[in-house]
Design a protein around this motif. Structure first.
Motif, short mmCIF file in Angstrom:
data_model
loop_
_atom_site.label_atom_id
_atom_site.label_comp_id
_atom_site.label_asym_id
_atom_site.label_seq_id
_atom_site.Cartn_x
_atom_site.Cartn_y
_atom_site.Cartn_z
N ARG A 78 0.84 -1.20 0.00
CA ARG A 78 0.00 0.00 0.00
C ARG A 78 0.87 1.25 0.00
N ILE A 79 1.91 1.23 0.85
CA ILE A 79 2.79 2.41 0.94
C ILE A 79 3.49 2.64 -0.40
N ALA A 80 3.96 1.55 -1.00
CA ALA A 80 4.67 1.66 -2.28
C ALA A 80 3.74 2.24 -3.35
N LEU A 81 2.48 1.79 -3.30
CA LEU A 81 1.50 2.24 -4.28
C LEU A 81 1.24 3.74 -4.12
N LEU A 82 1.08 4.16 -2.86
CA LEU A 82 0.83 5.58 -2.58
C LEU A 82 2.01 6.42 -3.05
N ALA A 83 3.22 5.94 -2.72
CA ALA A 83 4.42 6.68 -3.09
C ALA A 83 4.50 6.80 -4.60
N ARG A 84 4.19 5.69 -5.27
CA ARG A 84 4.27 5.70 -6.72
C ARG A 84 3.26 6.65 -7.31
N GLN A 85 2.03 6.60 -6.74
CA GLN A 85 0.99 7.48 -7.27
C GLN A 85 1.40 8.93 -7.14
N SER A 86 1.95 9.31 -5.96
CA SER A 86 2.26 10.73 -5.79
C SER A 86 3.49 11.09 -6.61
N ALA A 87 4.40 10.13 -6.84
CA ALA A 87 5.61 10.45 -7.59
C ALA A 87 5.32 10.50 -9.09
N GLU A 88 4.28 9.82 -9.52
CA GLU A 88 4.04 9.71 -10.95
C GLU A 88 2.97 10.66 -11.46
N ARG A 89 2.35 11.38 -10.53
CA ARG A 89 1.21 12.20 -10.96
C ARG A 89 1.56 13.67 -10.99
N ASP A 90 0.94 14.36 -11.93
CA ASP A 90 1.03 15.81 -11.98
C ASP A 90 0.03 16.36 -10.97
N THR A 91 0.48 17.30 -10.15
CA THR A 91 -0.40 17.72 -9.04
C THR A 91 -1.61 18.52 -9.51
N LEU A 92 -1.47 19.33 -10.56
CA LEU A 92 -2.59 20.18 -10.99
C LEU A 92 -3.71 19.35 -11.62
N THR A 93 -3.35 18.50 -12.59
CA THR A 93 -4.40 17.81 -13.34
C THR A 93 -4.63 16.38 -12.86
N GLY A 94 -3.67 15.80 -12.15
CA GLY A 94 -3.80 14.40 -11.74
C GLY A 94 -3.41 13.45 -12.86
N ALA A 95 -2.93 14.01 -13.98
CA ALA A 95 -2.46 13.14 -15.07
C ALA A 95 -1.12 12.52 -14.67
N LEU A 96 -0.71 11.46 -15.35
CA LEU A 96 0.65 10.95 -15.16
C LEU A 96 1.62 12.05 -15.57
N ASN A 97 2.83 12.02 -15.02
CA ASN A 97 3.80 13.04 -15.43
C ASN A 97 4.78 12.48 -16.46
N ARG A 98 5.68 13.32 -16.86
CA ARG A 98 6.62 12.92 -17.92
C ARG A 98 7.45 11.70 -17.50
N ALA A 99 7.94 11.74 -16.23
CA ALA A 99 8.80 10.63 -15.77
C ALA A 99 8.04 9.31 -15.88
N ALA A 100 6.75 9.33 -15.51
CA ALA A 100 5.98 8.09 -15.51
C ALA A 100 5.86 7.52 -16.91
N ILE A 101 5.54 8.41 -17.87
CA ILE A 101 5.32 7.89 -19.22
C ILE A 101 6.64 7.48 -19.86
N GLU A 102 7.71 8.19 -19.51
CA GLU A 102 9.03 7.79 -20.02
C GLU A 102 9.41 6.42 -19.51
N GLN A 103 9.13 6.21 -18.18
CA GLN A 103 9.43 4.91 -17.58
C GLN A 103 8.63 3.81 -18.25
N MET A 104 7.35 4.12 -18.48
CA MET A 104 6.47 3.11 -19.06
C MET A 104 6.96 2.72 -20.45
N LEU A 105 7.26 3.74 -21.26
CA LEU A 105 7.71 3.45 -22.63
C LEU A 105 9.06 2.74 -22.63
#
Ligand SMILES: Nc1nc2c(ncn2[C@@H]2O[C@H](COP(=O)(O)OP(=O)(O)OP(=O)(O)O)[C@@H](O)[C@H]2O)c(=O)[nH]1
Length: 550
Positions: free
Chosen positions: A360-387
């Motif tokens: 649960r903690i890892a999931l929360l950390a990931r969510q906050s690290a991967e999300r853009d705070t204004l829109t809640g969209a994934l951020n650049r780092a997240a999509i780069e990692q995914m690709l």
């Protein structure tokens, strides 16, 4: 009369090869029928002579057997049955005595008339008690079977929990779970070595109960793994650094002892158990004290630890005392594996909780690290990692994925005209709009200021349709913020994945395609070169979007 067994421990100083004719009696005891008689043996290097008589005739059918149980260190036993030739029994595993754990079954095929005597000679210097009984053979078999079933149930339970812990380690890669799995495996093997059942079932000689070396090695390894686990589980390094140092010193000392055992083998195997048991006796109270201290300092799982370990530690202490000859608790060897099962159950519960919390903690950390705070969209780092991950796995095949770089046109002007607060809201609406225009499986990220990226698994034709749908979706429906209708148009750069391409290269091509059409005007779509065999293309979609600035 009742068929009781009478045992006399004879007092002889010399080594005798046959029963002493007259010798003073040191001790006399009478066993209830069918029960074991305990004969304490004083320390004496010349061995022991025992004279046995029965109070009633033992029939000649051979169903009654004399059972002899004692400490594992007892040397060869010579049995002089009444009216039969003497028998030498070197080990408990010999001949018909295989049924017994740590003991001898002495057959009486010629019966045993009252007033005739049998003699037993026990070599060695044990200082421990012997147990003797005239027991019905069938009853003995039943008891032994029940014991064997219990032992295999224990083994199975321990191995199942060990497999579960191993699974947690594979999933979460925390050494905590691996150390516990390894500890349980060692305890399972150790408990099998203790009872001797595995030796019988699997006919593995190294698992025989008289293989002290294997037993000691696995026992030591179990203690080492348990210590490593404890230090991690109770967060000793953080909460109690001194205790952590003590535990790691203990671990190294035990590793040293284990090395000595493996190198010295038979030369050290006699005194090794004494060392280990002394060490354990000293360590048990310290271990409980450390757990209680950790619990008071707020270690999250110290409660589980204490509940699970205390009974087992108490049993292990009794066992160590028993093996050192300080106390006489022969049942402890059967109860100890049950203590281990109980402990593994409590700890498995605690570790599952531990794993769930971690996840649960890892999931929360990931969510906050991967999300853009204004829109809640994934951020650049997240999509780069995914690709990057997809590219590594070889997922980014030729024309399999489309990347659409979606840029909001003239966003600076929206800010200038309506203010940043309204601009922020428009930005959030823009994300929601893009999300609504693409498929649920597509990934949308905010790359930077007014630039979004969409990753979609589709062919070029579909990607182009998607791009048009997004451009139209913005152009045709203005946002309503604070009563103002604000039309935002977007321009899109589109690139299709290539086989073996790196993630950043794909993103770069999409960005370049976007840069190419931005000059052309608003609501444009640019397709990166190579996406199809032909040239890069640029297209204008309809007229320039309604310009709010006029
Ligand atoms: N309100 C608001 N504005 C932002 C945010 N992030 C970036 N911006 C603004 O968005 C604008 C982006 O401007 P540019 O990238 O130069 O481009 P543009 O004005 O959209 O013009 P083109 O993209 O060339 O059509 C800047 O004025 C930024 O201040 C944000 O989170 N909130």
């Amino acid at each position: 009369s009742a068929q009781a067994l009478e045992v006399e421990l004879l007092y002889t100083e010399q080594e005798l090869s046959s029963p002493p004719t007259v010798a003073p009696v040191q001790m006399r005891a009478v066993a209830e029928p069918g029960e074991y008689l305990k004969v304490p043996l004083p320390r004496r290097s010349s061995g022991y002579w025992l004279r046995l008589t029965t109070h009633a005739a033992v029939p000649r059918d051979g169903r009654q057997v004399l059972v002899l149980r004692g400490a594992q260190s007892l040397g060869p036993v010579v049995f002089h049955p009444p009216a039969s030739a003497p028998r030498v029994i070197a080990q408990g595993i010999d001949g018909p005595s295989t049924l017994l754990r740590r003991g001898w079954q002495l057959p009486l095929p010629n019966g045993w008339p009252p007033a005739t005597v049998a003699y037993l000679h026990v070599s060695g210097d044990t200082g421990q008690a012997l147990r003797l009984g005239l027991i019905d053979g069938d009853r003995l078999v039943l008891r032994e079977r029940a014991g064997a079933r219990l032992a295999s149930a224990t083994f199975t339970a321990l191995v199942l929990v060990a497999i579960f812990m191993f699974g947690l380690w594979i999933a979460l890669r925390d050494l905590l779970y691996l150390s516990y799995a390894a500890y349980l495996a060692c305890v399972a093997i150790y408990s099998m070595l203790l009872t001797g059942d595995a030796a019988e079932m699997l006919t593995l000689s190294w698992m025989a109960p008289d293989n002290l070396l294997a037993r000691m090695a696995f026992g030591t390894l179990a203690v080492i793994l348990q210590l490593i686990f404890t230090a991690r589980f109770l967060e000793l390094a953080r909460l109690m650094p001194r205790a952590a140092r003590l535990v790691s010193a203990m671990v190294w000392a035990l590793f040293g002892l284990l090395a000595v055992l493996l190198v010295g083998q038979d030369r050290v195997v006699r005194w090794y158990p004494v060392m280990i048991h002394m060490l354990l006796l000293g360590f048990m109270p310290i271990s409980v004290a450390v757990a209680i201290q950790a619990w008071r300092k707020g270690a999250s799982y110290a409660g589980h630890f204490i509940a699970g370990w205390t009974p087992l530690l108490a049993m292990a202490t009794l066992m160590a005392g028993h093996q050192l000859g300080l106390i006489d608790v022969p049942w402890i060897e059967r109860v100890l594996p049950l203590g281990a099962v109980l402990q593994s159950g409590v700890l498995a519960l605690a570790l599952s909780q531990h794993a769930a919390n971690r996840h649960r903690i890892a999931l929360l950390a990931r969510q906050s690290a991967e999300r853009d705070t204004l829109t809640g969209a994934l951020n650049r780092a997240a999509i780069e990692q995914m690709l990057a991950a997809w590219s590594q796995m070889g997922h980014l095949g030729a024309s399999r994925y489309a990347v659409l770089m979606v840029d909001l046109d003239d966003f600076a002007e929206i800010n200038a005209r309506h203010g940043y607060v309204v601009g922020d809201t428009v930005m959030q609406h823009a994300y929601t709009r893009i999300r609504g225009l693409v498929r649920p499986d597509d990934t949308v990220a905010r790359m930077e200021s007014d630039l979004f990226a969409v990753v979609s698994e589709c062919r070029l034709e579909d990607a182009e349709l998607l791009a048009h749908r997004v451009v139209d979706g913005f152009q045709q429906r203005p946002f309503n913020v604070d009563g103002h209708d604000i039309t935002v148009t977007v321009s899109i750069g589109l690139a299709m994945s290539r086989r073996g391409e790196e993630a950043d290269a794909l993103l770069r091509r999409a960005t370049e395609a976007l840069a190419g059409v931005r000059i052309a005007g608003h609501s444009s779509i640019g397709v990166a070169a190579d996406a199809r065999a032909g040239e890069g293309r640029r297209q204008r979609v309809g007229a320039t979007g309604r310009d709010e600035a006029g």
